[in-house]
Design a protein around this motif. Structure first.
Motif, PDB file in Angstrom:
ATOM      1  N   MET A   1      -4.483 -25.033  40.422  1.00  0.00           N
ATOM      2  CA  MET A   1      -4.030 -23.794  39.793  1.00  0.00           C
ATOM      3  C   MET A   1      -3.717 -24.064  38.318  1.00  0.00           C
ATOM      4  SD  MET A   1      -0.738 -21.378  40.711  1.00  0.00           S
ATOM      5  CE  MET A   1      -1.420 -20.936  42.299  1.00  0.00           C
ATOM      6  N   THR A   2      -4.180 -23.164  37.440  1.00  0.00           N
ATOM      7  CA  THR A   2      -3.925 -23.305  36.008  1.00  0.00           C
ATOM      8  C   THR A   2      -2.451 -23.038  35.724  1.00  0.00           C
ATOM      9  OG1 THR A   2      -6.156 -22.519  35.526  1.00  0.00           O
ATOM     10  CG2 THR A   2      -4.566 -22.483  33.726  1.00  0.00           C
ATOM     11  N   PRO A   3      -1.769 -23.928  35.026  1.00  0.00           N
ATOM     12  CA  PRO A   3      -0.356 -23.696  34.727  1.00  0.00           C
ATOM     13  C   PRO A   3      -0.194 -22.504  33.798  1.00  0.00           C
ATOM     14  CG  PRO A   3      -1.178 -25.577  33.498  1.00  0.00           C
ATOM     15  CD  PRO A   3      -2.259 -25.194  34.455  1.00  0.00           C
ATOM     16  N   PRO A   4       0.952 -21.810  33.858  1.00  0.00           N
ATOM     17  CA  PRO A   4       1.163 -20.663  32.966  1.00  0.00           C
ATOM     18  C   PRO A   4       1.254 -21.113  31.518  1.00  0.00           C
ATOM     19  CG  PRO A   4       3.187 -21.220  34.129  1.00  0.00           C
ATOM     20  CD  PRO A   4       2.088 -22.043  34.753  1.00  0.00           C
ATOM     21  N   LEU A   5       0.883 -20.221  30.627  1.00  0.00           N
ATOM     22  CA  LEU A   5       1.058 -20.473  29.210  1.00  0.00           C
ATOM     23  C   LEU A   5       2.550 -20.383  28.876  1.00  0.00           C
ATOM     24  CD1 LEU A   5      -1.838 -18.270  27.756  1.00  0.00           C
ATOM     25  CD2 LEU A   5      -1.845 -20.734  28.180  1.00  0.00           C
ATOM     26  N   ALA A  30      -3.475 -10.044  33.126  1.00  0.00           N
ATOM     27  CA  ALA A  30      -2.889 -10.739  31.973  1.00  0.00           C
ATOM     28  C   ALA A  30      -2.633 -12.199  32.319  1.00  0.00           C
ATOM     29  CB  ALA A  30      -1.588 -10.070  31.550  1.00  0.00           C
ATOM     30  N   PRO A  31      -2.786 -13.102  31.348  1.00  0.00           N
ATOM     31  CA  PRO A  31      -2.492 -14.520  31.605  1.00  0.00           C
ATOM     32  C   PRO A  31      -1.041 -14.702  32.040  1.00  0.00           C
ATOM     33  CG  PRO A  31      -3.663 -14.252  29.524  1.00  0.00           C
ATOM     34  CD  PRO A  31      -3.288 -12.882  29.975  1.00  0.00           C
ATOM     35  N   ALA A  32      -0.824 -15.589  32.994  1.00  0.00           N
ATOM     36  CA  ALA A  32       0.538 -15.894  33.434  1.00  0.00           C
ATOM     37  C   ALA A  32       1.271 -16.644  32.326  1.00  0.00           C
ATOM     38  CB  ALA A  32       0.502 -16.735  34.705  1.00  0.00           C
ATOM     39  N   VAL A  33       2.556 -16.317  32.143  1.00  0.00           N
ATOM     40  CA  VAL A  33       3.335 -16.964  31.090  1.00  0.00           C
ATOM     41  C   VAL A  33       4.705 -17.380  31.599  1.00  0.00           C
ATOM     42  CG1 VAL A  33       2.237 -15.907  29.074  1.00  0.00           C
ATOM     43  CG2 VAL A  33       4.067 -14.688  30.251  1.00  0.00           C
TER      44      VAL A  33
END
Length: 286
Positions: A1-5, A30-33
């Motif tokens: 899983m890609t880590p949040p920005l 939207a990208p997770a942050v």
């Protein structure tokens, strides 16, 4: 899983209002942050050290970070009638600031640049000591005589009368008089290394978050008030109405001209290093 920005912005009502929908999962796709709330002087430092992916910073810090970050074309604070104020204990004229001790929220802020640009003409003998302190401490310091004047931002323009203070000069009014342009205060920047696709996604998320906030303001109300540092609800509303405007949804050509004018004028006064013509490339335009 890609880590949040990683994202940092202030707890001021305009920022929490603008970012709420995105950071609370209300913007599909939207990208997770991961969010950090911090005063602008702290976010400026984080950007200078390149520590986070996306930040709200002062336009005054842009020349120091444009190697690593790009300016996003939305989400920031640019407008008219919203400039910083110079406050004093007794009414007077600008010459009273000659050699004066003046409190400012940061020397890396847009407010400070606007002040120095104004003072270069209005206070020919030069101001005295500059004292940096948190912006919420500035009005009490002026009231109590710890400093001769204070440069204030944000909601202070609505509340300084409660401290018995007087506005000596409105930096935004002076800027608009000289340039005819809006006042560039806060910018949203993102790391260039994220790549064009992600930068476009970030800009789209910001635009959608702003639109959501305008369409359903009641959704973010409790969150905004909770972060507003005991600010009166009426002042919160004034703050949002002033700082969240069409330039927040899209900086546009006029907003871009204002940013370039601020940076160029500040460089001419020796307040900032010059910014090359291509360095202020507004990437991620729709």
């Amino acid at each position: 899983m890609t880590p949040p920005l990683t994202l940092a912005h202030s707890s001021c009502p305009n920022d929490t209002f603008v970012f709420h929908a995105w950071t609370h999962g209300l913007v599909p796709g939207a990208p997770a942050v991961e969010v950090t709330l911090a005063d602008i002087d702290i976010t400026n430092g984080l950007a200078e050290r390149g520590e986070l992916d996306v930040l709200k910073v002062s336009y005054g810090v842009l020349p120091y970070i444009l190697g690593a970050y790009t300016l996003l074309p939305c989400g920031g604070a640019v407008g008219r009638g919203c400039g910083p104020l110079v406050l004093v204990g007794e009414p007077g004229d600008p010459t009273a600031l000659s050699g004066a001790r003046i409190a400012v929220p940061s020397t890396r802020s847009t407010a400070y640049l606007l002040f120095r640009l104004w003072a270069a003409g209005a206070v020919p003998a030069g101001v005295g000591e500059i004292v940096v302190m948190p912006f919420h401490e500035i009005m009490p310091a002026v009231r109590d005589g710890l400093v001769d004047a204070g440069l204030v931002i944000h909601e202070a323009r609505f509340t300084y009368g409660q401290y018995g203070l007087h506005c000596l000069a409105d930096m935004g009014e002076e800027w608009e008089k000289q340039t005819g342009l809006p006042i560039p205060l806060g910018a949203i920047v993102a790391k260039r290394s994220l790549g064009d696709r992600v930068l476009r996604e970030l800009a789209d998320a910001l635009r959608a978050s702003v639109r959501f906030a305008w369409t359903t303001p009641e959704t973010s109300r409790a969150y905004v008030l909770a972060q507003a540092q005991e600010m009166e609800p009426a002042v919160v509303d004034q703050h949002i109405d002033l700082y969240v405007n069409p330039f927040t949804a899209e900086l546009g050509e006029e907003g871009h001209q204002a940013v370039r004018a601020l940076l160029d004028r500040s460089a001419e006064e020796g307040l900032l290093p010059p910014v090359a013509p291509g360095a202020l490339d507004l990437r991620a335009e729709p």
